[in-house]
Structures are given as structure tokens and as C-alpha cells.
Design a protein around this motif. Structure first.
Motif, PDB file in Angstrom:
ATOM      1  N   VAL A  48       0.833  -1.204   0.000  1.00  0.00           N
ATOM      2  CA  VAL A  48       0.000   0.000   0.000  1.00  0.00           C
ATOM      3  C   VAL A  48       0.865   1.250   0.000  1.00  0.00           C
ATOM      4  CG1 VAL A  48      -1.763   1.272   1.294  1.00  0.00           C
ATOM      5  CG2 VAL A  48      -1.888  -1.224   1.147  1.00  0.00           C
ATOM      6  N   TRP A  49       1.938   1.235   0.768  1.00  0.00           N
ATOM      7  CA  TRP A  49       2.818   2.411   0.852  1.00  0.00           C
ATOM      8  C   TRP A  49       3.489   2.712  -0.490  1.00  0.00           C
ATOM      9  CZ3 TRP A  49       8.263   2.811   0.518  1.00  0.00           C
ATOM     10  CH2 TRP A  49       8.784   4.030   0.892  1.00  0.00           C
ATOM     11  N   SER A  50       3.809   1.682  -1.253  1.00  0.00           N
ATOM     12  CA  SER A  50       4.464   1.872  -2.544  1.00  0.00           C
ATOM     13  C   SER A  50       3.485   2.255  -3.647  1.00  0.00           C
ATOM     14  CB  SER A  50       5.223   0.604  -2.940  1.00  0.00           C
ATOM     15  OG  SER A  50       4.334  -0.493  -3.063  1.00  0.00           O
ATOM     16  N   GLY A  51       2.181   2.237  -3.370  1.00  0.00           N
ATOM     17  CA  GLY A  51       1.189   2.643  -4.353  1.00  0.00           C
ATOM     18  C   GLY A  51       0.684   1.541  -5.248  1.00  0.00           C
ATOM     19  N   GLY A  55      -5.507   0.333  -0.915  1.00  0.00           N
ATOM     20  CA  GLY A  55      -5.841  -0.069   0.444  1.00  0.00           C
ATOM     21  C   GLY A  55      -7.246   0.307   0.862  1.00  0.00           C
ATOM     22  N   ARG A  56      -8.144   0.516  -0.090  1.00  0.00           N
ATOM     23  CA  ARG A  56      -9.503   0.927   0.264  1.00  0.00           C
ATOM     24  C   ARG A  56     -10.325  -0.243   0.790  1.00  0.00           C
ATOM     25  NH1 ARG A  56     -14.436   1.318  -2.300  1.00  0.00           N
ATOM     26  NH2 ARG A  56     -13.552   0.399  -4.196  1.00  0.00           N
ATOM     27  N   SER A  62      -1.404  -0.409   9.464  1.00  0.00           N
ATOM     28  CA  SER A  62      -1.323   0.854  10.202  1.00  0.00           C
ATOM     29  C   SER A  62      -2.703   1.472  10.386  1.00  0.00           C
ATOM     30  CB  SER A  62      -0.395   1.824   9.470  1.00  0.00           C
ATOM     31  OG  SER A  62      -0.864   2.062   8.150  1.00  0.00           O
ATOM     32  N   ARG A  63      -3.547   1.391   9.347  1.00  0.00           N
ATOM     33  CA  ARG A  63      -4.901   1.939   9.451  1.00  0.00           C
ATOM     34  C   ARG A  63      -5.761   1.082  10.378  1.00  0.00           C
ATOM     35  NH1 ARG A  63      -7.505   2.803   3.800  1.00  0.00           N
ATOM     36  NH2 ARG A  63      -5.353   3.531   3.459  1.00  0.00           N
ATOM     37  N   VAL A  64      -5.577  -0.224  10.334  1.00  0.00           N
ATOM     38  CA  VAL A  64      -6.322  -1.108  11.240  1.00  0.00           C
ATOM     39  C   VAL A  64      -5.913  -0.836  12.689  1.00  0.00           C
ATOM     40  CG1 VAL A  64      -6.741  -3.502  11.879  1.00  0.00           C
ATOM     41  CG2 VAL A  64      -6.591  -2.874   9.467  1.00  0.00           C
TER      42      VAL A  64
END
Length: 281
Positions: A48-51, A55-56, A62-64
Motif C-alpha cells: 500500500v505504501w508503494s502505491g 488499500g480501500r 497501520s490503518r487497522v
């Protein structure tokens, strides 16, 4: 006269050196079990960090974690966990008592087995959600129906485990007990119980796992709190991070309670000279 002190000192050093690796391996085993989930979580975070993904639908860890932290700060997390633990605890207790009693009766008494087992096996094939409307009709939408549904899920593996363990006891061991003229209570305590206990512990762990599965279905019955409600609320409001947070908490609580059963049973299974225990030492 020759002193034995240097010899004793030398012999104690290998023993001390042997204790250190055993302590290290004791702490390394749980850490090794965390390796796979942490690696997967870190891998998805990097994706997700690399694009490569937005991550929707599958939020990064990290969001969890941020969602779990937010729920904890608001006090909702403790409320939901407490409600679910209360339901699972009561349902597990009732299911274990009923499964143990009926399993022991069916395993020890052939007439009871022929009478009860076909019906129990037929009821075992019914899906968990099929019980929901019936329990709502009989017991209402409050706590009684939820606990009853969890108890049903726990009952079947415990019943099967106890009955199967009693039926699989070696007949020669029982004959040895009769040769030594053991009383009925002594026969159960010294022969049947040790023979049945390993399979009984496994059935308890399986029953607990099904209890955690059934609590999700139970908390769909008009619940306003609980981790199952948190799952449903996240689905209705379109919050995948909240859904994954509830799933992660389910996994952690399930593993902790399973570990507690394993830890509580360990002193009673020290006599086992099993292959798995030899590999762990």
C-alpha cells in the motif's frame, strides 16, 4: 587426599550452559509463531505504501491499528470485548458440561449410545445460522438465545471427543485394573481418566474454537454490543478497517483463550511420552 571441588565446578558448568539454550528456546517458540502474521502484515503495508494498491477494501495494518486505538480511546473496544467474552464464557461452560455428561454416558453405556448418538449426529449437521430463527422464537432476542447458540456450537465437538475417547480406551488396560481389583471410582481415576484426558483437551480446544465462530452468528440476533456487532456495523457503514480490526481482535482473543486451555491442561498431561513432546525438548 585429592579435592573434588574442581571436578564439581567443571561438571556444573555444562549444566548451566544447558539451561541457557532451553530458556532461549522457550521464548523463541512464541516469537517464531508471530513471524508469519507479522511478515504478511509488513508485506501488505509495503504494498500500500508503494502505491501498488490503494488499500480501500483491504486497509493496511497501520490503518487497522489506528482504528483499534480509536476504539480503545473511546471506550467502545472494552465494552464490545467484555460483551463477547461474557457470551463465549457462558456458552462454553454450558456446552462443555452438557457435552461431557452426554458424551460420557454415550461412551460408557452402549444402550444410551444407540439411543442418543443418531439424533446428536443428525443435529450436528444443522448449520449454525439455521438455529438463529428458532432460538429467537423460543428464547427471544436477548442474551439467553445468544448463549444457547454458542453452547450448541461447543457441545458437539466435546460430546464427540469424550465419547470417542472412552470407546478407544485399550481393553487390556481396563483388564489390568480389574485384575488389581480396582473399585469403580479408582478405575475411573487411575485408568479411564488418564486415557481419556488427552482427547478431551483436544475436544475442549475445538469446542472453544467453534464457540468463537458461533458468537458471530449469535451477535447477529439483535445485539447492540460485541465484536460480532462491530463486524456488522462496519459492513453496513462501509468501514473495512473496522471489520479487519474486529477480525484481528477475534484472532487474538481466540488464540489467548486456546493457550489458557493448553496451559491449564499441561500439568495433567506431564505423564505423556508423546512424539510431539520429544520433538519440543
Amino acid at each position: 587426599m585429592i579435592s573434588d571441588a574442581p571436578v564439581l565446578q567443571q561438571s556444573s558448568e555444562p549444566a548451566e550452559n544447558a539451561v541457557a539454550p532451553s530458556r532461549l528456546s522457550r521464548y523463541a517458540r512464541p516469537a517464531l509463531g508471530l513471524l508469519l502474521p507479522l511478515t504478511l502484515a509488513l508485506g501488505w503495508e509495503l504494498v500500500v505504501w508503494s502505491g501498488w494498491s490503494n488499500g480501500r477494501l483491504v486497509p493496511p495494518p497501520s490503518r487497522v491499528f489506528a482504528t483499534i486505538t480509536e476504539l480503545a480511546r473511546s471506550g467502545e473496544l472494552v465494552r464490545h470485548i467484555s460483551a463477547t467474552l461474557w457470551r463465549v464464557g457462558l456458552g462454553f461452560g454450558f456446552g462443555v458440561v452438557a457435552g461431557t455428561l452426554l458424551g460420557a454416558i454415550s461412551g460408557y453405556w452402549s444402550l444410551a449410545r444407540r439411543l442418543l448418538d443418531p439424533t446428536v449426529q443428525a443435529l450436528r449437521a444443522i448449520p449454525s445460522l439455521a438455529w438463529v430463527p428458532l432460538f429467537i422464537l423460543w428464547l427471544g432476542i436477548f442474551e439467553t438465545s445468544k448463549i444457547a447458540l454458542i453452547a450448541v456450537g461447543v457441545f458437539f465437538p466435546v460430546y464427540l471427543g469424550v465419547m470417542g475417547a472412552i470407546l478407544s480406551v485399550d481393553r487390556k488396560i481396563v483388564e489390568v485394573g480389574r485384575t488389581f481389583r480396582l473399585s469403580g471410582f479408582a478405575m475411573i481415576r487411575r485408568i479411564l481418566l488418564p486415557a481419556v484426558l488427552p482427547a478431551y483437551v483436544v475436544s475442549l480446544r475445538v469446542g472453544l474454537g467453534l464457540g468463537w465462530m458461533f458468537v458471530v452468528a449469535a451477535e447477529l440476533i439483535g445485539a447492540s454490543e460485541g465484536l460480532g456487532y462491530l463486524l456488522l456495523d462496519g459492513q453496513q457503514l462501509g468501514k473495512p478497517a473496522q471489520i479487519l480490526a474486529a477480525i484481528v481482535i477475534f484472532a487474538i482473543l481466540g488464540k489467548l483463550t486456546d493457550w489458557l486451555i493448553e496451559l491449564a491442561a499441561a500439568p495433567f498431561l506431564r505423564w505423556q511420552d508423546a512424539f510431539g513432546r520429544a520433538k519440543e525438548t
